[in-house]
Design a protein around this motif. Structure first.
Motif, PDB file in Angstrom:
ATOM      1  N   VAL A 207       0.849  -1.191   0.000  1.00  0.00           N
ATOM      2  CA  VAL A 207       0.000   0.000   0.000  1.00  0.00           C
ATOM      3  C   VAL A 207       0.886   1.242   0.000  1.00  0.00           C
ATOM      4  O   VAL A 207       1.698   1.442   0.904  1.00  0.00           O
TER       5      VAL A 207
ATOM      6  N   THR B  64       0.740   5.121   0.295  1.00  0.00           N
ATOM      7  CA  THR B  64      -0.178   6.155   0.772  1.00  0.00           C
ATOM      8  C   THR B  64       0.286   7.541   0.349  1.00  0.00           C
ATOM      9  O   THR B  64       1.462   7.882   0.477  1.00  0.00           O
TER      10      THR B  64
ATOM     11  N   LEU C 248      -3.169   4.576  -2.298  1.00  0.00           N
ATOM     12  CA  LEU C 248      -4.208   5.059  -1.394  1.00  0.00           C
ATOM     13  C   LEU C 248      -4.044   6.562  -1.181  1.00  0.00           C
ATOM     14  O   LEU C 248      -3.107   7.012  -0.525  1.00  0.00           O
TER      15      LEU C 248
ATOM     16  N   HIS D 277     -12.914   3.604  -5.295  1.00  0.00           N
ATOM     17  CA  HIS D 277     -11.698   3.068  -5.910  1.00  0.00           C
ATOM     18  C   HIS D 277     -11.909   2.917  -7.406  1.00  0.00           C
ATOM     19  O   HIS D 277     -13.027   2.809  -7.895  1.00  0.00           O
TER      20      HIS D 277
ATOM     21  N   TYR E 143      -6.220   2.283  -7.563  1.00  0.00           N
ATOM     22  CA  TYR E 143      -6.095   3.263  -6.491  1.00  0.00           C
ATOM     23  C   TYR E 143      -7.423   3.420  -5.761  1.00  0.00           C
ATOM     24  O   TYR E 143      -8.490   3.047  -6.259  1.00  0.00           O
ATOM     25  N   ALA E 144      -7.329   3.983  -4.566  1.00  0.00           N
ATOM     26  CA  ALA E 144      -8.526   4.313  -3.791  1.00  0.00           C
ATOM     27  C   ALA E 144      -8.348   5.699  -3.198  1.00  0.00           C
ATOM     28  O   ALA E 144      -7.227   6.126  -2.911  1.00  0.00           O
ATOM     29  N   TRP E 145      -9.456   6.385  -3.040  1.00  0.00           N
ATOM     30  CA  TRP E 145      -9.461   7.666  -2.337  1.00  0.00           C
ATOM     31  C   TRP E 145     -10.405   7.564  -1.145  1.00  0.00           C
ATOM     32  O   TRP E 145     -11.492   6.994  -1.239  1.00  0.00           O
TER      33      TRP E 145
ATOM     34  N   ILE F  33     -11.513   2.858   4.551  1.00  0.00           N
ATOM     35  CA  ILE F  33     -10.249   2.361   3.998  1.00  0.00           C
ATOM     36  C   ILE F  33     -10.296   0.841   3.862  1.00  0.00           C
ATOM     37  O   ILE F  33      -9.905   0.271   2.834  1.00  0.00           O
TER      38      ILE F  33
ATOM     39  N   GLU G 252     -12.494  -0.129   0.893  1.00  0.00           N
ATOM     40  CA  GLU G 252     -11.888   0.076  -0.424  1.00  0.00           C
ATOM     41  C   GLU G 252     -10.716  -0.874  -0.687  1.00  0.00           C
ATOM     42  O   GLU G 252     -10.534  -1.355  -1.807  1.00  0.00           O
ATOM     43  N   ILE G 253      -9.910  -1.164   0.329  1.00  0.00           N
ATOM     44  CA  ILE G 253      -8.794  -2.093   0.138  1.00  0.00           C
ATOM     45  C   ILE G 253      -9.323  -3.488  -0.192  1.00  0.00           C
ATOM     46  O   ILE G 253      -8.793  -4.182  -1.071  1.00  0.00           O
TER      47      ILE G 253
END
Length: 356
Positions: A87, A89, A189, A209, A223-225, A269, A272-273
């Motif tokens: 990950v 960040t 992330l 994501h 990716y994720a926000w 989080i 999304e992960i």
């Protein structure tokens, strides 16, 4: 559809090589289409509607947990994260050191097998049950990789979905210490501080994501926000540590780490992960026929944190000696994380289930 048209391009750069130049007209067409569609993937603790306060406290069957014979989660043959997950960040905006520590420990706790049960690593075991077309399982290993700090708001304090990709581009192409390019095992992330507005934030989503466009970033990167909602909409995105204004009789619960915004982010989080691991290019594990609006393994369990959860009832959670509410343990800290869909059992599961 929009997504299926993009996927061949995504596959072409899945090995991390820079994409060939895209004609200007094609780039403009793709960006125009992206701007015109509704959000593809998003999450919020509760649906965009007012709910009954008594339901939050008392409602729900004690053996519901989202189980349904009508849920048909299918594998659509796309790639999943079977390699060890790293990950990366991006801290966008102003972050306190204590806030970073809370989030880092949650991510590190995913692979921490020695945590006291019910543990975050036990929650991840449900995600590990998902496989790719070769039968390989989602990786057990989730670790933190190189990070990037964007404390000067390089793209402003109001971001769109496209400018989020530009933030990621800045991180991977930085002159000093650029973030590594890892399409097969890297999960990017982007976390925005509590003074940053993001398109659809609070109104429709608390996080989402997707994957980056080669025409913007140069690579296809999952990716994720997730945003810190403390100042903007804590009652929506940090529930149950804050409550919506339209339910004045409902009292918020005490957060386990003393930071309502960040404690609320933890579940988003995790959401999304889990979905990035099982559906990174929006062509792997999801329910429904439309990949533009997929229902994924965490979407099926929104708002469920314990046994009996379902409807608008969160389920049975744990109470610490200090009065804080949580449902799983990390390495040293406690967290409240929503459950995810178990495709073997066909209902939502978590490490704090009372009937395991």
């Amino acid at each position: 559809t929009f997504v299926t048209q993009l996927l061949p391009c995504a596959k072409a750069v899945s090995d991390g090589y820079p994409a060939p130049p895209v004609p200007v007209l094609l780039s403009f067409t793709v960006l125009s289409l992206f701007l015109s569609i509704t959000p593809v993937i998003g999450w919020r603790p509760w649906p965009n509607q007012k709910i009954n306060a008594s339901d939050l406290q008392f409602g729900g069957s004690k053996k519901y947990e989202g189980s349904s014979e009508f849920v048909h989660l299918k594998y659509h043959m796309g790639p999943v994260f079977t390699a060890n997950i790293t990950v990366h960040t991006i801290w966008y905006g102003t972050w306190q050191k204590t806030q970073k520590r809370i989030i880092r420990e949650f991510i590190n706790s995913i692979s921490a097998v020695d945590s006291k049960p019910p543990a975050v690593s036990g929650w991840w075991k449900t995600v590990q049950q998902y496989t790719d077309q070769t039968g390989a399982n989602i990786s057990r290993s989730v670790s933190l990789g190189p990070e990037k700090n964007d404390r000067f708001y390089s793209h402003g304090k109001s971001l769109t979905r496209l400018s989020i990709q530009s933030v990621i581009k800045s991180a991977v192409t930085a002159r000093t210490r650029p973030m590594p390019i890892s399409p097969k095992s890297g999960l990017y992330l982007l976390l925005t501080s509590d003074d940053v507005h993001v398109q659809d934030f609070c109104g429709q989503v608390c996080g989402f994501h997707y994957f980056t466009f080669p025409s913007i970033v140069g690579y296809t990167l999952p990716y994720a926000w997730v945003g810190n909602s403390a100042k903007l909409c804590a009652g929506l995105c940090a529930y149950p540590f804050a409550v919506p204004n339209y339910i004045p009789t409902l009292k918020p619960l005490k957060s386990p780490n003393g930071d309502v915004g960040v404690d609320g982010m933890i579940s988003v989080i995790g959401h999304e992960i889990a979905e990035l691991a099982t559906n990174p290019l929006v062509n792997a594990w999801y329910a429904g026929q439309d990949p533009v609006s997929p229902v994924e393994i965490a979407d099926l369990c929104e708002g469920i944190y314990g046994t009996g959860g379902g409807g608008s009832y969160t389920g049975q959670m744990l109470n610490g000696g200090d009065g804080a509410t949580y449902n799983m343990n990390g390495i040293r800290r406690r967290f409240l994380v929503q459950w995810v869909w178990n495709h073997v059992l066909s209902y939502c599961t978590g490490p704090n289930a009372l009937d395991q």
